[in-house]
Write a protein that holds these residues in place. Sequence first.
Motif, mmCIF file in Angstrom:
data_model
loop_
_atom_site.group_PDB
_atom_site.id
_atom_site.type_symbol
_atom_site.label_atom_id
_atom_site.label_comp_id
_atom_site.label_asym_id
_atom_site.label_seq_id
_atom_site.Cartn_x
_atom_site.Cartn_y
_atom_site.Cartn_z
ATOM 1 N N SER A 195 1.415 -1.471 -0.172
ATOM 2 C CA SER A 195 -0.005 -0.294 -0.095
ATOM 3 C C SER A 195 1.077 0.995 -0.065
ATOM 4 O O SER A 195 0.675 2.139 -0.602
ATOM 5 C CB SER A 195 -1.026 -0.294 1.358
ATOM 6 O OG SER A 195 -0.245 0.189 2.320
ATOM 7 N N ASP A 245 -8.873 -0.905 -1.905
ATOM 8 C CA ASP A 245 -8.513 -2.029 -2.260
ATOM 9 C C ASP A 245 -9.772 -2.915 -0.986
ATOM 10 O O ASP A 245 -10.289 -4.199 -2.086
ATOM 11 C CB ASP A 245 -6.776 -2.872 -1.636
ATOM 12 C CG ASP A 245 -6.096 -2.279 -2.571
ATOM 13 O OD1 ASP A 245 -6.167 -1.482 -3.374
ATOM 14 O OD2 ASP A 245 -4.872 -2.376 -2.172
ATOM 15 N N GLN A 260 -12.755 -2.161 -2.806
ATOM 16 C CA GLN A 260 -13.213 -3.501 -4.565
ATOM 17 C C GLN A 260 -13.319 -5.069 -4.123
ATOM 18 O O GLN A 260 -14.156 -5.610 -5.033
ATOM 19 C CB GLN A 260 -11.540 -3.316 -5.277
ATOM 20 C CG GLN A 260 -11.209 -1.860 -5.860
ATOM 21 C CD GLN A 260 -10.676 -1.918 -6.928
ATOM 22 O OE1 GLN A 260 -8.988 -2.096 -7.021
ATOM 23 N NE2 GLN A 260 -10.292 -0.897 -7.677
#
Length: 138
Positions: free
Chosen positions: A100, A133, A136
């Motif tokens: 990240s 993330d 998603q």
Amino acid sequence: MTAGRVMALDVGKARIGVALSDPLGYTAQPLLTLWRKSRGDDMRSLLRLIRKHEVTKIVVGNPLHMSGDVSPWAAKVQQFAEELQARSGLPVELWDERLSSVAANEILDDSGHDHRDRKYVIDQIAAAVILRDWMQAH
């Protein structure tokens, strides 16, 4: 997707990056960087933000080793997440945050952000990447 806002945290030793979803859960936006003081102060600041933004779920970046093993820092972050769940009464989910920070740096590079003042925004961008993330995947 959970109704209400989701907050994501990138918990570091010196700073905590905070990001929020929009109320409908479509976008992840950086909110702020919290400079750490003490565990109690950090918790109080986060609880104020949770109330202010009507957060219904918290996602905490889990800093695993690249191998997937639990790092010593990941163990501390997991304890932090457990305490935040107990104090907030909200569901807290750990989310793999490997890479990240790399993604956050790429976002800042692409936007032409100055390297000298990244410490002020890198953690909140990383929190937004974690939240994006997570969203998603859900």
